[in-house]
Write a protein that holds these residues in place. Structure first.
Motif, PDB file in Angstrom:
ATOM      1  N   ILE A  61       5.269   8.756   0.396  1.00  0.00           N
ATOM      2  CA  ILE A  61       6.706   8.404   0.372  1.00  0.00           C
ATOM      3  C   ILE A  61       7.316   6.913   0.334  1.00  0.00           C
ATOM      4  O   ILE A  61       6.439   6.283   1.282  1.00  0.00           O
ATOM      5  CB  ILE A  61       7.514   9.505   1.214  1.00  0.00           C
ATOM      6  CG1 ILE A  61       9.059   9.363   0.853  1.00  0.00           C
ATOM      7  CG2 ILE A  61       7.210   9.078   2.803  1.00  0.00           C
ATOM      8  CD1 ILE A  61       9.993  10.388   1.498  1.00  0.00           C
ATOM      9  N   ILE A  62       8.002   6.590  -0.178  1.00  0.00           N
ATOM     10  CA  ILE A  62       8.542   5.151  -0.065  1.00  0.00           C
ATOM     11  C   ILE A  62       9.928   5.116   0.687  1.00  0.00           C
ATOM     12  O   ILE A  62      11.160   5.999   0.498  1.00  0.00           O
ATOM     13  CB  ILE A  62       8.771   4.386  -1.347  1.00  0.00           C
ATOM     14  CG1 ILE A  62       7.473   4.443  -2.119  1.00  0.00           C
ATOM     15  CG2 ILE A  62       9.468   2.987  -1.222  1.00  0.00           C
ATOM     16  CD1 ILE A  62       7.547   3.833  -3.509  1.00  0.00           C
ATOM     17  N   ILE A  63      10.145   4.220   1.888  1.00  0.00           N
ATOM     18  CA  ILE A  63      11.572   4.244   2.408  1.00  0.00           C
ATOM     19  C   ILE A  63      12.185   2.912   2.130  1.00  0.00           C
ATOM     20  O   ILE A  63      11.616   1.781   2.130  1.00  0.00           O
ATOM     21  CB  ILE A  63      10.907   4.411   3.987  1.00  0.00           C
ATOM     22  CG1 ILE A  63      10.199   5.486   4.343  1.00  0.00           C
ATOM     23  CG2 ILE A  63      12.467   4.374   4.509  1.00  0.00           C
ATOM     24  CD1 ILE A  63      10.615   6.722   4.244  1.00  0.00           C
ATOM     25  N   SER A  64      13.486   3.198   1.706  1.00  0.00           N
ATOM     26  CA  SER A  64      14.287   1.987   1.296  1.00  0.00           C
ATOM     27  C   SER A  64      15.256   1.856   2.143  1.00  0.00           C
ATOM     28  O   SER A  64      16.216   2.599   2.327  1.00  0.00           O
ATOM     29  CB  SER A  64      14.678   2.191  -0.189  1.00  0.00           C
ATOM     30  OG  SER A  64      15.622   1.218  -0.839  1.00  0.00           O
ATOM     31  N   HIS A  65      15.397   0.650   2.828  1.00  0.00           N
ATOM     32  CA  HIS A  65      16.225   0.681   4.129  1.00  0.00           C
ATOM     33  C   HIS A  65      17.821   0.263   3.541  1.00  0.00           C
ATOM     34  O   HIS A  65      17.775  -0.197   2.547  1.00  0.00           O
ATOM     35  CB  HIS A  65      15.899  -0.243   5.124  1.00  0.00           C
ATOM     36  CG  HIS A  65      15.678  -1.813   4.646  1.00  0.00           C
ATOM     37  ND1 HIS A  65      16.960  -2.617   4.487  1.00  0.00           N
ATOM     38  CD2 HIS A  65      14.557  -2.686   4.172  1.00  0.00           C
ATOM     39  CE1 HIS A  65      16.373  -3.732   4.099  1.00  0.00           C
ATOM     40  NE2 HIS A  65      15.023  -3.777   3.945  1.00  0.00           N
ATOM     41  N   GLY A  66      18.844   0.208   4.549  1.00  0.00           N
ATOM     42  CA  GLY A  66      20.095  -0.306   4.060  1.00  0.00           C
ATOM     43  C   GLY A  66      20.237  -1.569   4.180  1.00  0.00           C
ATOM     44  O   GLY A  66      19.594  -2.468   4.822  1.00  0.00           O
ATOM     45  N   VAL A  67      21.601  -2.214   3.653  1.00  0.00           N
ATOM     46  CA  VAL A  67      22.049  -3.739   4.006  1.00  0.00           C
ATOM     47  C   VAL A  67      21.878  -3.899   5.071  1.00  0.00           C
ATOM     48  O   VAL A  67      22.368  -3.151   6.301  1.00  0.00           O
ATOM     49  CB  VAL A  67      23.202  -3.852   2.964  1.00  0.00           C
ATOM     50  CG1 VAL A  67      24.467  -3.179   3.791  1.00  0.00           C
ATOM     51  CG2 VAL A  67      23.395  -5.299   2.952  1.00  0.00           C
TER      52      VAL A  67
ATOM     53  N   ILE B 202       6.751   1.383   3.539  1.00  0.00           N
ATOM     54  CA  ILE B 202       8.000   0.738   4.025  1.00  0.00           C
ATOM     55  C   ILE B 202       8.091  -0.687   3.478  1.00  0.00           C
ATOM     56  O   ILE B 202       6.966  -1.328   3.529  1.00  0.00           O
ATOM     57  CB  ILE B 202       8.275   0.971   5.733  1.00  0.00           C
ATOM     58  CG1 ILE B 202       7.018   0.233   6.090  1.00  0.00           C
ATOM     59  CG2 ILE B 202       8.360   2.188   5.886  1.00  0.00           C
ATOM     60  CD1 ILE B 202       7.498   0.069   7.808  1.00  0.00           C
ATOM     61  N   TYR B 203       9.120  -1.294   3.160  1.00  0.00           N
ATOM     62  CA  TYR B 203       9.252  -2.546   2.602  1.00  0.00           C
ATOM     63  C   TYR B 203      10.693  -3.142   2.898  1.00  0.00           C
ATOM     64  O   TYR B 203      11.693  -2.417   3.255  1.00  0.00           O
ATOM     65  CB  TYR B 203       9.102  -2.749   1.188  1.00  0.00           C
ATOM     66  CG  TYR B 203      10.037  -2.069   0.339  1.00  0.00           C
ATOM     67  CD1 TYR B 203      10.808  -3.061  -0.436  1.00  0.00           C
ATOM     68  CD2 TYR B 203      10.350  -0.943   0.189  1.00  0.00           C
ATOM     69  CE1 TYR B 203      11.916  -2.523  -1.334  1.00  0.00           C
ATOM     70  CE2 TYR B 203      11.304  -0.362  -0.908  1.00  0.00           C
ATOM     71  CZ  TYR B 203      12.170  -1.156  -1.367  1.00  0.00           C
ATOM     72  OH  TYR B 203      13.220  -0.790  -2.363  1.00  0.00           O
ATOM     73  N   ASP B 204      10.744  -4.517   2.931  1.00  0.00           N
ATOM     74  CA  ASP B 204      11.908  -5.295   3.138  1.00  0.00           C
ATOM     75  C   ASP B 204      12.566  -5.450   1.731  1.00  0.00           C
ATOM     76  O   ASP B 204      12.068  -6.075   0.926  1.00  0.00           O
ATOM     77  CB  ASP B 204      11.634  -6.574   3.875  1.00  0.00           C
ATOM     78  CG  ASP B 204      11.345  -6.546   5.183  1.00  0.00           C
ATOM     79  OD1 ASP B 204      11.886  -5.550   5.827  1.00  0.00           O
ATOM     80  OD2 ASP B 204      10.483  -7.309   5.783  1.00  0.00           O
ATOM     81  N   HIS B 205      13.733  -5.233   1.788  1.00  0.00           N
ATOM     82  CA  HIS B 205      14.389  -5.715   0.363  1.00  0.00           C
ATOM     83  C   HIS B 205      14.735  -7.096   0.110  1.00  0.00           C
ATOM     84  O   HIS B 205      14.451  -7.840   1.265  1.00  0.00           O
ATOM     85  CB  HIS B 205      15.969  -5.138   0.404  1.00  0.00           C
ATOM     86  CG  HIS B 205      16.136  -3.618   0.204  1.00  0.00           C
ATOM     87  ND1 HIS B 205      15.747  -3.157  -0.868  1.00  0.00           N
ATOM     88  CD2 HIS B 205      16.556  -2.699   1.049  1.00  0.00           C
ATOM     89  CE1 HIS B 205      15.828  -1.909  -0.802  1.00  0.00           C
ATOM     90  NE2 HIS B 205      16.444  -1.373   0.188  1.00  0.00           N
TER      91      HIS B 205
END
Length: 305
Positions: A84-90, A113-116
């Motif tokens: 699963i890939i986790i996409s964080h908020g602004v 997990i990654y940084d936008h």
């Protein structure tokens, strides 16, 4: 005549000032400091640095199609084909994703997990609330499939802007994951910006938004109106769980309700009783996890390794 030209110049100056101010607020939205996020998550008990360092994981730099690197961590304690890939908020970074990482590790997933762009350790100069971020998410998805095989079961979990990014990716680019979890997404960015202009800036959104949109087109080459998950949600065929806090006053819960109603096919909806924006898991841990478990039990496909 001079008075007329002074009037025209004053109007142009005012409109330019409004356009630059509004687009600067969007493009360079003030981020939380990385150390602040680290300390906050650690003190809340959602992040244990010692346990995190002990995990079987790998740091990766994934090239963005826009020329910078996306700083990514893949955590693989299991010999499994479930990812699963986790996409964080602004304003957040991948440290904020660790609480969700732990949730899915407990359920037998390996986690990415990654940084936008413009967040954490990733490159990129501006934030676009999903417009350019959706292409970065595609780069992460492509990397996972290319390196872990086509036969994996892949989910994507997004929070706030990360959830909107996920919907834009799946609805505009490719519905490639096996399931999606959208936690407190906005349904339409122009509606969200209008709401914030009225509620926070106390200005008339109908006047301000078109000016901001013109300047955003000139500066960033996209329109606020293009960032609209509600216009593409019906193109997503894979199962989706929608989550929102009933008390969210930053992105209103009715936005998730609209997305849920327009989504076709398999879907579930969970409204958390406690917490404000992006606090559904923090303030409703047991109910949140039950919603996840019920959704996965009903809709997650089973693929042989």
């Amino acid at each position: 005549m001079k008075r007329f030209f002074r009037y025209i110049f004053s109007c142009v100056l005012l409109l330019t000032s409004i356009g630059l101010y509004c687009t600067n607020r969007l493009m360079y939205m003030k981020k939380k400091e990385d150390q602040f996020i680290f300390n906050r998550e650690k003190e809340a008990g959602r992040f244990n640095p010692t346990s995190f360092e002990a995990l079987n994981k790998q740091d990766i730099s994934i090239p963005s199609p826009f020329g910078y690197l996306l700083k990514t961590i893949i955590v693989e304690p299991y010999e499994t084909n479930r990812y699963i890939i986790i996409s964080h908020g602004v304003t957040e970074n991948k440290t904020n994703s660790i609480k969700y990482m732990n949730l899915f590790l407990k359920r037998g997933f390996n986690v990415v997990i990654y940084d936008h762009r413009r967040h954490g350790e990733s490159g990129g100069k501006t934030t676009s609330f999903g417009h350019y971020e959706k292409y970065d998410l595609k780069a992460v998805v492509d990397w996972v499939y290319e390196n872990k095989g086509r036969n994996i079961t892949l989910g994507i979990h997004g929070e706030s802007m990360g959830a909107a990014t996920m919907i834009l990716y799946a609805g505009m680019l490719e519905d490639r994951a096996d399931f999606y979890i959208a936690d407190c997404p906005f349904s339409d960015f122009s509606e969200e910006v209008s709401y914030l202009i009225r509620s926070e800036m106390k200005l008339p959104a109908k006047m301000i938004l078109p000016i901001a949109d013109i300047f955003l087109r000139m500066r960033e080459h996209y329109s606020i109106r293009e960032v609209s998950p509600i216009t593409v949600i019906d193109k997503i065929t894979k199962p989706m769980l929608f989550i929102h806090s009933e008390k969210d006053d930053f992105i209103l819960p009715e936005m998730t309700q609209k997305l849920f109603e327009k989504k076709k096919g398999s879907k579930k909806l969970f409204f958390a009783v406690n917490g404000v924006h992006a606090q559904s898991y923090n303030e409703n841990k047991e109910a949140y996890e039950k919603a996840i478990d019920d959704f996965l039990q009903e809709y997650m496909p089973v693929k042989e390794i």
